[in-house]
Design an enzyme around this catalytic site. Sequence first.
Site, PDB file in Angstrom:
ATOM      1  N   LEU A  31      22.763 -22.802 -64.310  1.00 40.37           N
ATOM      2  CA  LEU A  31      23.199 -22.637 -62.916  1.00 40.37           C
ATOM      3  C   LEU A  31      22.957 -23.897 -62.079  1.00 40.37           C
ATOM      4  O   LEU A  31      21.935 -24.562 -62.227  1.00 40.37           O
ATOM      5  CB  LEU A  31      22.462 -21.443 -62.293  1.00 40.37           C
ATOM      6  CG  LEU A  31      22.642 -20.120 -63.037  1.00 40.37           C
ATOM      7  CD1 LEU A  31      21.837 -19.019 -62.355  1.00 40.37           C
ATOM      8  CD2 LEU A  31      24.114 -19.715 -63.121  1.00 40.37           C
ATOM      9  N   HIS A  35      27.128 -22.402 -58.402  1.00 44.66           N
ATOM     10  CA  HIS A  35      26.880 -20.977 -58.682  1.00 44.66           C
ATOM     11  C   HIS A  35      26.089 -20.342 -57.532  1.00 44.66           C
ATOM     12  O   HIS A  35      26.357 -19.218 -57.119  1.00 44.66           O
ATOM     13  CB  HIS A  35      26.044 -20.812 -59.961  1.00 44.66           C
ATOM     14  CG  HIS A  35      26.723 -21.277 -61.207  1.00 44.66           C
ATOM     15  ND1 HIS A  35      26.275 -22.345 -61.935  1.00 44.66           N
ATOM     16  CD2 HIS A  35      27.804 -20.791 -61.867  1.00 44.66           C
ATOM     17  CE1 HIS A  35      27.056 -22.515 -62.999  1.00 44.66           C
ATOM     18  NE2 HIS A  35      27.986 -21.586 -62.981  1.00 44.66           N
ATOM     19  N   GLN A  59      35.743 -17.486 -75.538  1.00 41.43           N
ATOM     20  CA  GLN A  59      36.524 -18.419 -74.716  1.00 41.43           C
ATOM     21  C   GLN A  59      36.340 -19.870 -75.125  1.00 41.43           C
ATOM     22  O   GLN A  59      36.939 -20.757 -74.527  1.00 41.43           O
ATOM     23  CB  GLN A  59      36.219 -18.226 -73.223  1.00 41.43           C
ATOM     24  CG  GLN A  59      34.853 -18.717 -72.776  1.00 41.43           C
ATOM     25  CD  GLN A  59      34.587 -18.348 -71.332  1.00 41.43           C
ATOM     26  OE1 GLN A  59      34.329 -17.184 -71.017  1.00 41.43           O
ATOM     27  NE2 GLN A  59      34.659 -19.311 -70.427  1.00 41.43           N
ATOM     28  N   GLN A 151      41.481 -20.395 -63.835  1.00 38.80           N
ATOM     29  CA  GLN A 151      40.748 -19.190 -64.249  1.00 38.80           C
ATOM     30  C   GLN A 151      40.840 -18.120 -63.158  1.00 38.80           C
ATOM     31  O   GLN A 151      41.004 -16.928 -63.444  1.00 38.80           O
ATOM     32  CB  GLN A 151      39.290 -19.554 -64.523  1.00 38.80           C
ATOM     33  CG  GLN A 151      38.361 -18.360 -64.687  1.00 38.80           C
ATOM     34  CD  GLN A 151      36.998 -18.758 -65.185  1.00 38.80           C
ATOM     35  OE1 GLN A 151      36.795 -18.884 -66.375  1.00 38.80           O
ATOM     36  NE2 GLN A 151      36.045 -18.949 -64.289  1.00 38.80           N
TER      37      GLN A 151
HETATM   38  O1  PAF Z   1      33.497 -19.595 -65.288  1.00 35.87           O
HETATM   39  C1  PAF Z   1      32.702 -19.182 -66.156  1.00 35.87           C
HETATM   40  O2  PAF Z   1      31.508 -19.488 -66.129  1.00 35.87           O
HETATM   41  C2  PAF Z   1      33.207 -18.271 -67.252  1.00 35.87           C
HETATM   42  O3  PAF Z   1      34.482 -18.634 -67.654  1.00 35.87           O
HETATM   43  C3  PAF Z   1      33.128 -16.778 -66.904  1.00 35.87           C
HETATM   44  C4  PAF Z   1      34.038 -16.428 -65.730  1.00 35.87           C
HETATM   45  C5  PAF Z   1      31.701 -16.405 -66.563  1.00 35.87           C
HETATM   46  C6  PAF Z   1      33.572 -15.933 -68.093  1.00 35.87           C
HETATM   47  O4  PAF Z   1      32.779 -16.176 -69.208  1.00 35.87           O
END
Ligand code: PAF
Length: 276
Positions: A31, A35, A59, A151
């Site tokens: 973080l 964040h 992912q 995203q």
């Molecule tokens: O942006 C991120 O950190 C990731 O892609 C997420 C949204 C937590 C999904 O794993």
Amino acid sequence: MKIFTTRQQIRQYLSSLANQTIGFVPTMGALHNGHLSLIDRAKNNNDLVVCSIFVNPTQFTNASDLENYPRPIEADIAKLTAAGCDVLFNPPVSEIYDDNEQWHLNIGQLEFLLEGEFRPGHYQGVTQVVFKLLDIVKPTSLYMGQKDYQQFLVVSKMVELLNIPVKMVMCPIEREPGGLAMSSRNVHLSANEKQHALVLSQTLTWAKENFGTLPIYDLEQEAMARLQNQPGVEPEYFELADGKTLLSADENSSTIVALTAAKVGKTRLIDNMLLR
Ligand code: PAF
């Protein structure tokens, strides 16, 4: 801060809190202030803030990227506690995925443009995990950063297609003093690479300043040349896109965003800026 590692525990806890608004911030940990700004925003607008830390294997398009992804969980817990986060969900992979689980959600072209072209399959993994997390947390609002602009659009599309009752909230990019967009991947940059990486935000700022004076195509070409001329930087794309569809921007686009991705040393960085 309460910490849960299983679906059952967190569900039990959250369902005991009737009628509370929940702001949810999904993360993969490591973080930074970006964040924490999401946590802050969620805190200001909800009764309860839930954050998840889960390095989502589906992912990642590269095994060594997944393996090397930073996982400083103790430091993350300390940051979340100091930020006033109420609940952390930090499950192991087995709590989220069954073996050989398949997933496909048709989100149209958005999946294949820009990041999708360079990271095939990435957004299927993102939609898969965010769907599961939303199903577990059942938040009122979902907070995501503008830094991952595509995203945000992809998840918004999923929320719309599947009728998920959650409000999407996009929060601004947090930048380091020189302009580098905050990212968990910045820890991989050496001091020299950090200097080289400044060209991303500088080029976006240049595009914003010159937007409207140069044609879109010329802006993109000149921006790519600026990135290519910076030692240690290998640009993948620099595009002015329609802010809603991410197709190439034109004069009719009501929102225009400049998006870029580049490798700086071995680290892949993305950044963007709203131009209109
Ligand atoms: O942006 C991120 O950190 C990731 O892609 C997420 C949204 C937590 C999904 O794993």
